[in-house]
Design a protein around this motif. Sequence first.
Motif, mmCIF file in Angstrom:
data_model
loop_
_atom_site.group_PDB
_atom_site.id
_atom_site.type_symbol
_atom_site.label_atom_id
_atom_site.label_comp_id
_atom_site.label_asym_id
_atom_site.label_seq_id
_atom_site.Cartn_x
_atom_site.Cartn_y
_atom_site.Cartn_z
ATOM 1 N N LYS A 206 0.954 -1.199 -0.070
ATOM 2 C CA LYS A 206 -0.038 -0.034 0.009
ATOM 3 C C LYS A 206 0.784 1.120 -0.237
ATOM 4 O O LYS A 206 1.846 1.248 0.576
ATOM 5 N N GLY A 207 0.618 2.269 -0.614
ATOM 6 C CA GLY A 207 1.143 3.393 -0.932
ATOM 7 C C GLY A 207 -0.065 4.806 -0.917
ATOM 8 O O GLY A 207 -0.759 4.837 -1.642
ATOM 9 N N GLU A 208 0.180 5.688 -0.100
ATOM 10 C CA GLU A 208 -0.802 6.823 0.082
ATOM 11 C C GLU A 208 -0.099 7.758 -0.725
ATOM 12 O O GLU A 208 1.250 8.214 -0.602
ATOM 13 N N ILE A 209 -0.669 8.879 -1.341
ATOM 14 C CA ILE A 209 -0.202 10.090 -1.966
ATOM 15 C C ILE A 209 -1.277 11.073 -1.961
ATOM 16 O O ILE A 209 -2.357 11.007 -1.912
ATOM 17 N N LEU A 210 -0.651 12.428 -2.273
ATOM 18 C CA LEU A 210 -1.298 13.411 -1.952
ATOM 19 C C LEU A 210 -1.081 14.379 -3.136
ATOM 20 O O LEU A 210 0.002 14.451 -3.709
ATOM 21 N N VAL A 245 2.622 16.864 -6.378
ATOM 22 C CA VAL A 245 2.321 15.467 -5.916
ATOM 23 C C VAL A 245 3.398 15.192 -4.758
ATOM 24 O O VAL A 245 4.548 15.263 -4.721
ATOM 25 N N VAL A 246 2.741 14.631 -3.524
ATOM 26 C CA VAL A 246 3.656 14.262 -2.566
ATOM 27 C C VAL A 246 3.358 12.886 -2.141
ATOM 28 O O VAL A 246 2.175 12.589 -2.061
ATOM 29 N N GLY A 247 4.343 12.081 -2.075
ATOM 30 C CA GLY A 247 4.223 10.703 -1.506
ATOM 31 C C GLY A 247 5.319 10.160 -0.859
ATOM 32 O O GLY A 247 6.285 11.122 -0.586
ATOM 33 N N VAL A 261 -5.704 8.689 8.301
ATOM 34 C CA VAL A 261 -5.388 9.837 8.493
ATOM 35 C C VAL A 261 -3.960 9.990 9.201
ATOM 36 O O VAL A 261 -3.496 11.193 8.955
ATOM 37 N N ALA A 262 -3.334 9.233 9.641
ATOM 38 C CA ALA A 262 -1.987 9.187 9.953
ATOM 39 C C ALA A 262 -1.165 9.369 8.660
ATOM 40 O O ALA A 262 -0.184 9.872 9.000
ATOM 41 N N GLY A 263 -1.426 8.645 7.616
ATOM 42 C CA GLY A 263 -0.742 8.670 6.492
ATOM 43 C C GLY A 263 -0.793 10.134 5.962
ATOM 44 O O GLY A 263 0.223 10.544 5.600
ATOM 45 N N VAL A 264 -1.862 10.823 5.979
ATOM 46 C CA VAL A 264 -1.947 12.107 5.368
ATOM 47 C C VAL A 264 -1.309 13.100 6.286
ATOM 48 O O VAL A 264 -0.438 13.997 6.003
ATOM 49 N N ARG A 265 -1.396 12.958 7.732
ATOM 50 C CA ARG A 265 -0.679 13.641 8.701
ATOM 51 C C ARG A 265 0.724 13.567 8.649
ATOM 52 O O ARG A 265 1.435 14.589 8.240
ATOM 53 N N ASP A 266 1.483 12.326 8.329
ATOM 54 C CA ASP A 266 2.859 12.317 8.202
ATOM 55 C C ASP A 266 3.304 12.749 6.897
ATOM 56 O O ASP A 266 4.372 13.495 6.696
ATOM 57 N N ALA A 284 -5.899 18.888 -2.583
ATOM 58 C CA ALA A 284 -7.026 18.666 -3.739
ATOM 59 C C ALA A 284 -7.369 17.179 -3.835
ATOM 60 O O ALA A 284 -8.389 16.755 -4.126
ATOM 61 N N GLU A 285 -6.417 16.220 -3.512
ATOM 62 C CA GLU A 285 -6.848 14.851 -3.451
ATOM 63 C C GLU A 285 -5.713 14.082 -2.634
ATOM 64 O O GLU A 285 -4.664 14.305 -2.664
ATOM 65 N N ALA A 286 -6.480 13.009 -1.773
ATOM 66 C CA ALA A 286 -5.729 11.987 -1.077
ATOM 67 C C ALA A 286 -6.133 10.771 -1.695
ATOM 68 O O ALA A 286 -7.450 10.377 -1.763
#
Length: 357
Positions: A206-210, A245-247, A261-266, A284-286
């Motif tokens: 899994k990978g989260e990205i903003l 883009v932040v990841g 929430v923790a992923g976005v916070r970090d 704009a997007e998570a």
Amino acid sequence: MRTLAVVGGGAVGLAVAWRAAEAGWSATLFDPAVATGASWVAGGMLAPLSEGWPGEDRVLEFGAASLARWPEFAARLADATGVSVFVADETMTVALDAADVADLRTVADWVGGRGHELRLLDRAGVREREPGLARTVRAALLAPAEPALDNRKLVAALRRAAEAAGVVVRAESVDSLTELPHDQVVLAAGAASAALWPELPVRPVKGEILRLRQRPGVAPAPRRVIRARVHGRAVYLVPRADGIVVGATQYEAGFDTAVTVAGVRDLIADAEAVFPGIGEYELAEASAGSRPGSPDNLPLIGRLTDRIVAATGHGRNGMLTLPLTVDAVASLLGGAMLPEAEVADPQRFSTTVGGIR
């Protein structure tokens, strides 16, 4: 006419189908949701040198060989679609403390010793090139040959090129590779590949990205890809036409693609430590995706049977390794193995893959 089924509609599947159709195959691509998987939520970095580390020779060589193919691949795509996918020309890995500086020197010495250009920058050199970065940045490693691309423009252009070349896209799931009637089958289903060929050691990571949108009056985004480690966590900032883009977080979480929430916070905290002006950007997007991981961080590209070819397991480097993957699959379909791709042969896990069925 020879018939080909490509199972999986991400960047790899689309590019393989496009190349095959141009080579005279009657190609059909199967995916119930084309271009919505890991390819859609990628950062788009092409950075095998910056990610190099002593002992990972095969990963470095494979990534560098694919990076060298990117200019021609991008030019062919631009000729076919009129779309230019690049968004940055260089990658800068920054150091925030003494341990990070030491790591940059280690990477520079090791990668440089293998014939690739990396430049160490002091604090003044960093500020000259990227004045918006935090003043706590002590040094950086500049990779002049490592660009980045817009992944969403890429997959859209690949689909356009594939369909223009005659690829038939069918929004359908495939339950069995062996029951497909085509002359050849390419398995390019990313993290879902093991569901169709259980012996393949491919797992979802899994990978989260903003995606952050620049608002009027805020600090402009860095012109280069910016990479760093903050509190031991990797973070990257990749420019886009409308922002950054932040990841990316990385978890062994199965096929869970919920954004936490923790992923976005970090991600926000770590990005702000590197580029303070980011706090004024619009969120704009998570989103999150499942990267197809392999045990040794190399993809799985090779024959599973005399009719079925694997092209999966690209992990975090699906965008980077795309051109070499396409060339390797084209060679396999033509009856040969591309020498640069031999390290990715899935038979290196022969006790798992199980050989020919």
